[in-house]
Design a protein around this motif. Structure first.
Motif, mmCIF file in Angstrom:
data_model
loop_
_atom_site.group_PDB
_atom_site.id
_atom_site.type_symbol
_atom_site.label_atom_id
_atom_site.label_comp_id
_atom_site.label_asym_id
_atom_site.label_seq_id
_atom_site.Cartn_x
_atom_site.Cartn_y
_atom_site.Cartn_z
ATOM 1 N N ILE A 1 -6.288 14.412 -11.840
ATOM 2 C CA ILE A 1 -5.587 14.670 -10.573
ATOM 3 C C ILE A 1 -6.523 14.374 -9.403
ATOM 4 C CG2 ILE A 1 -4.605 16.485 -9.106
ATOM 5 C CD1 ILE A 1 -3.570 17.777 -11.788
ATOM 6 N N GLN A 2 -7.747 14.839 -9.509
ATOM 7 C CA GLN A 2 -8.712 14.593 -8.436
ATOM 8 C C GLN A 2 -8.973 13.098 -8.261
ATOM 9 O OE1 GLN A 2 -11.842 17.112 -9.943
ATOM 10 N NE2 GLN A 2 -11.149 18.882 -8.761
ATOM 11 N N GLY A 3 -9.023 12.366 -9.367
ATOM 12 C CA GLY A 3 -9.202 10.924 -9.294
ATOM 13 C C GLY A 3 -8.022 10.237 -8.631
ATOM 14 N N LEU A 4 -6.820 10.669 -8.974
ATOM 15 C CA LEU A 4 -5.624 10.107 -8.338
ATOM 16 C C LEU A 4 -5.603 10.409 -6.842
ATOM 17 C CD1 LEU A 4 -2.939 11.001 -11.037
ATOM 18 C CD2 LEU A 4 -3.676 8.690 -10.380
ATOM 19 N N GLN A 5 -6.006 11.615 -6.478
ATOM 20 C CA GLN A 5 -6.035 11.979 -5.062
ATOM 21 C C GLN A 5 -7.055 11.121 -4.303
ATOM 22 O OE1 GLN A 5 -6.678 16.182 -5.730
ATOM 23 N NE2 GLN A 5 -4.550 16.663 -5.195
ATOM 24 N N ALA A 6 -8.186 10.829 -4.931
ATOM 25 C CA ALA A 6 -9.181 9.953 -4.307
ATOM 26 C C ALA A 6 -8.620 8.547 -4.151
ATOM 27 C CB ALA A 6 -10.460 9.936 -5.140
ATOM 28 N N GLU A 7 -7.870 8.097 -5.142
ATOM 29 C CA GLU A 7 -7.244 6.777 -5.077
ATOM 30 C C GLU A 7 -6.235 6.712 -3.933
ATOM 31 O OE1 GLU A 7 -6.923 2.867 -6.346
ATOM 32 O OE2 GLU A 7 -8.250 4.390 -7.171
ATOM 33 N N ASN B 1 0.834 -1.204 0.000
ATOM 34 C CA ASN B 1 0.000 0.000 0.000
ATOM 35 C C ASN B 1 0.866 1.249 0.000
ATOM 36 O OD1 ASN B 1 -2.424 -1.362 -0.045
ATOM 37 N ND2 ASN B 1 -2.798 -1.150 2.143
ATOM 38 N N SER B 2 1.932 1.225 0.770
ATOM 39 C CA SER B 2 2.841 2.364 0.839
ATOM 40 C C SER B 2 3.501 2.623 -0.515
ATOM 41 C CB SER B 2 3.903 2.109 1.903
ATOM 42 O OG SER B 2 4.815 3.177 1.952
ATOM 43 N N LYS B 3 3.942 1.562 -1.180
ATOM 44 C CA LYS B 3 4.559 1.711 -2.503
ATOM 45 C C LYS B 3 3.551 2.250 -3.507
ATOM 46 C CE LYS B 3 8.034 -1.924 -2.107
ATOM 47 N NZ LYS B 3 8.469 -3.235 -2.601
ATOM 48 N N SER B 4 2.347 1.713 -3.453
ATOM 49 C CA SER B 4 1.296 2.151 -4.368
ATOM 50 C C SER B 4 0.955 3.621 -4.136
ATOM 51 C CB SER B 4 0.055 1.280 -4.180
ATOM 52 O OG SER B 4 -0.965 1.674 -5.042
ATOM 53 N N THR B 5 0.846 3.991 -2.881
ATOM 54 C CA THR B 5 0.548 5.380 -2.540
ATOM 55 C C THR B 5 1.654 6.308 -3.022
ATOM 56 O OG1 THR B 5 -0.751 4.704 -0.619
ATOM 57 C CG2 THR B 5 0.048 6.966 -0.635
ATOM 58 N N LYS B 6 2.898 5.885 -2.880
ATOM 59 C CA LYS B 6 4.042 6.690 -3.344
ATOM 60 C C LYS B 6 3.985 6.888 -4.854
ATOM 61 C CE LYS B 6 8.395 8.315 -3.333
ATOM 62 N NZ LYS B 6 8.393 9.420 -4.235
ATOM 63 N N LYS C 1 -6.354 8.469 -1.213
ATOM 64 C CA LYS C 1 -7.148 8.435 0.020
ATOM 65 C C LYS C 1 -7.657 7.027 0.285
ATOM 66 C CE LYS C 1 -10.981 10.719 2.319
ATOM 67 N NZ LYS C 1 -12.023 11.732 2.226
ATOM 68 N N ASN C 2 -8.125 6.355 -0.766
ATOM 69 C CA ASN C 2 -8.596 4.980 -0.612
ATOM 70 C C ASN C 2 -7.480 4.040 -0.177
ATOM 71 O OD1 ASN C 2 -11.209 5.664 -1.345
ATOM 72 N ND2 ASN C 2 -10.935 5.087 -3.483
ATOM 73 N N GLU C 3 -6.300 4.211 -0.768
ATOM 74 C CA GLU C 3 -5.157 3.378 -0.413
ATOM 75 C C GLU C 3 -4.761 3.587 1.048
ATOM 76 O OE1 GLU C 3 -3.185 1.045 -1.993
ATOM 77 O OE2 GLU C 3 -4.577 1.056 -3.680
ATOM 78 N N SER C 4 -4.802 4.833 1.489
ATOM 79 C CA SER C 4 -4.371 5.114 2.862
ATOM 80 C C SER C 4 -5.411 4.620 3.879
ATOM 81 C CB SER C 4 -4.097 6.602 3.052
ATOM 82 O OG SER C 4 -5.266 7.361 2.893
ATOM 83 N N ASN C 5 -6.654 4.457 3.447
ATOM 84 C CA ASN C 5 -7.693 3.945 4.344
ATOM 85 C C ASN C 5 -7.784 2.430 4.329
ATOM 86 O OD1 ASN C 5 -8.477 6.515 5.154
ATOM 87 N ND2 ASN C 5 -9.998 6.717 3.552
ATOM 88 N N ALA C 6 -7.071 1.797 3.399
ATOM 89 C CA ALA C 6 -7.151 0.335 3.272
ATOM 90 C C ALA C 6 -6.291 -0.366 4.298
ATOM 91 C CB ALA C 6 -6.714 -0.089 1.872
#
Length: 71
Positions: free
Chosen positions: A58-64, A7-12, A66-71
């Motif tokens: 950009i907004q879609g990536l930011q939502a993604e 998740n951390s790698k994906s978020t990065k 947020k989803n990754e950090s909540n997973a």
């Protein structure tokens, strides 16, 4: 199931994409501020439309992120 490290790698990766896209968006906005009057109205409209699509991406990536950090 994904691990915290994955998740951390994906978020990065997503954050890097956001940062790059925001820089590009801002550069285009600055370009339009300085040169839109030198462009044909049609070309200026197309560039603005592309930048609107980029902003939505950009907004879609930011939502993604947020989803990754909540997973």
């Amino acid at each position: 199931m994904t691990t915290s490290n994955e998740n951390s790698k994906s978020t990065k990766i997503l954050q890097d994409a956001v940062d790059s896209s925001v820089q590009h968006y801002q550069a285009v906005e600055e370009f339009l501020d300085e040169h839109a009057d030198e462009m044909t109205p049609e070309n200026a409209r197309r560039v603005r439309e592309k930048n609107i699509h980029l902003k939505h991406s950009i907004q879609g990536l930011q939502a993604e992120i947020k989803n990754e950090s909540n997973a």
